[in-house]
Design a protein around this motif. Structure first.
Motif, short mmCIF file in Angstrom:
data_model
loop_
_atom_site.label_atom_id
_atom_site.label_comp_id
_atom_site.label_asym_id
_atom_site.label_seq_id
_atom_site.Cartn_x
_atom_site.Cartn_y
_atom_site.Cartn_z
N PRO A 165 7.48 78.73 83.13
CA PRO A 165 7.65 79.96 83.93
C PRO A 165 7.94 81.22 83.11
CG PRO A 165 8.78 78.14 84.99
CD PRO A 165 8.32 77.63 83.64
N ASP A 166 8.66 81.08 81.99
CA ASP A 166 9.07 82.26 81.23
C ASP A 166 8.52 82.33 79.81
OD1 ASP A 166 10.52 80.12 80.28
OD2 ASP A 166 12.37 81.27 80.01
N ARG A 167 7.63 81.39 79.46
CA ARG A 167 7.08 81.36 78.10
C ARG A 167 5.79 80.56 78.05
NH1 ARG A 167 12.24 79.07 75.47
NH2 ARG A 167 13.04 80.11 77.28
N TYR A 168 5.10 80.69 76.96
CA TYR A 168 3.86 79.96 76.74
C TYR A 168 3.80 79.58 75.27
CZ TYR A 168 2.50 84.44 74.83
OH TYR A 168 2.46 85.59 74.09
N GLY A 169 2.96 78.61 74.95
CA GLY A 169 2.83 78.21 73.56
C GLY A 169 1.89 77.05 73.39
N LEU A 170 2.07 76.37 72.27
CA LEU A 170 1.22 75.24 71.94
C LEU A 170 2.05 74.01 71.62
CD1 LEU A 170 -1.39 76.88 69.52
CD2 LEU A 170 -1.59 76.52 71.99
N LEU A 171 1.49 72.87 71.98
CA LEU A 171 2.00 71.57 71.56
C LEU A 171 0.97 71.07 70.56
CD1 LEU A 171 3.88 69.11 71.74
CD2 LEU A 171 2.56 68.37 73.75
N GLN A 230 1.08 84.95 79.51
CA GLN A 230 -0.21 85.16 78.87
C GLN A 230 -1.24 84.42 79.70
OE1 GLN A 230 -2.61 86.84 76.87
NE2 GLN A 230 -0.86 86.92 75.47
N ASN A 231 -2.42 84.98 79.85
CA ASN A 231 -3.41 84.28 80.67
C ASN A 231 -4.05 83.14 79.86
OD1 ASN A 231 -5.97 85.06 79.44
ND2 ASN A 231 -5.65 87.09 80.34
N GLU A 232 -4.53 82.16 80.59
CA GLU A 232 -5.08 80.95 79.97
C GLU A 232 -6.31 81.25 79.12
OE1 GLU A 232 -5.54 77.62 82.64
OE2 GLU A 232 -3.56 77.97 83.53
N GLU A 233 -7.10 82.22 79.52
CA GLU A 233 -8.30 82.56 78.76
C GLU A 233 -7.94 83.03 77.35
OE1 GLU A 233 -11.52 86.05 79.13
OE2 GLU A 233 -11.43 84.72 80.88
N ASN A 234 -6.91 83.88 77.24
CA ASN A 234 -6.46 84.34 75.93
C ASN A 234 -5.89 83.19 75.10
OD1 ASN A 234 -7.18 86.94 76.58
ND2 ASN A 234 -5.10 87.62 77.02
N LEU A 235 -5.18 82.28 75.74
CA LEU A 235 -4.62 81.14 75.03
C LEU A 235 -5.71 80.20 74.54
CD1 LEU A 235 -1.56 80.49 77.37
CD2 LEU A 235 -1.54 81.59 75.11
N GLN A 236 -6.74 80.02 75.34
CA GLN A 236 -7.89 79.20 74.92
C GLN A 236 -8.58 79.86 73.71
OE1 GLN A 236 -9.15 76.25 75.93
NE2 GLN A 236 -8.01 75.86 77.79
N ALA A 237 -8.81 81.16 73.80
CA ALA A 237 -9.48 81.87 72.72
C ALA A 237 -8.66 81.82 71.43
CB ALA A 237 -9.74 83.33 73.13
N ALA A 238 -7.36 82.00 71.52
CA ALA A 238 -6.50 81.95 70.34
C ALA A 238 -6.48 80.56 69.73
CB ALA A 238 -5.08 82.39 70.70
N SER A 239 -6.47 79.54 70.56
CA SER A 239 -6.49 78.15 70.05
C SER A 239 -7.81 77.86 69.35
CB SER A 239 -6.26 77.17 71.20
OG SER A 239 -5.00 77.40 71.80
N ILE A 279 -4.39 69.94 69.92
CA ILE A 279 -3.60 71.07 70.42
C ILE A 279 -3.69 71.10 71.93
CG2 ILE A 279 -3.51 73.60 70.58
CD1 ILE A 279 -4.21 73.77 67.67
N LYS A 280 -2.54 71.29 72.57
CA LYS A 280 -2.47 71.47 74.02
C LYS A 280 -1.77 72.80 74.29
CE LYS A 280 -2.24 66.51 74.91
NZ LYS A 280 -3.30 66.17 75.81
N ILE A 281 -2.28 73.53 75.23
CA ILE A 281 -1.66 74.79 75.64
C ILE A 281 -0.56 74.46 76.64
CG2 ILE A 281 -2.06 76.95 76.88
CD1 ILE A 281 -4.99 76.77 75.73
#
Length: 151
Positions: free
Chosen positions: A114-120, A34-43, A108-110
């Protein structure tokens, strides 16, 4: 608004212990990229729709109160790890850092592997519980899928 009796108990425990003992720290991941921009927007959307993530506690001469801070977009820290072991080592140390009751009660940290993305997510128990964290994970996934989510 006054804090509840359970919140007051947590608040008193924090003051008595001289540190953050009531912190929930967890992570959730989705396989894929997932691109970082989408992850920022979702967060940011999580913070927009969930007032509790913007809750603040104030102690003054009249007592202890809480209020919801207005929403404003944030630039969330993005962490890249080569493998899950490196992430777990980081998360274990991060979970031990206290959350100040007088500050932001949810961090929240994004996280990108290599094979997944998520949140801490690190959140103070005075505003949250395990159910809240599970709800955040569900909302995060729905937001990334483009679905309309409300709190």
């Amino acid at each position: 608004m006054n804090i509840t009796k359970p919140q007051k108990s947590i608040y008193d425990m924090e003051k008595f212990s001289s540190g953050s003992i009531a912190v929930i720290c967890t992570s959730f991941f989705v396989k894929g990229k997932q691109n970082e921009e989408n992850l920022q927007a979702a967060s940011n959307e999580l913070f927009r729709i969930n007032d509790v993530l913007r809750m603040r506690i104030i102690e003054n001469s009249t007592g202890i109160t809480q209020y919801v801070q207005d929403f404003h977009e944030q630039d969330f820290e993005v962490l890249h790890f080569e493998d899950m072991t490196a992430f777990i080592n980081y998360a274990d140390a991060y979970a031990k850092d206290p959350i100040e009751l007088s500050g932001q009660l949810c961090e929240i940290k994004i996280v990108i592997l290599p094979d997944r993305y998520g949140l801490l997510v690190k959140i103070h128990h005075i505003i949250s519980d395990a159910w809240t964290v599970a709800l955040l994970a569900t909302q995060f996934n729905l937001i990334l899928k483009g679905e309309k989510v409300t709190a």
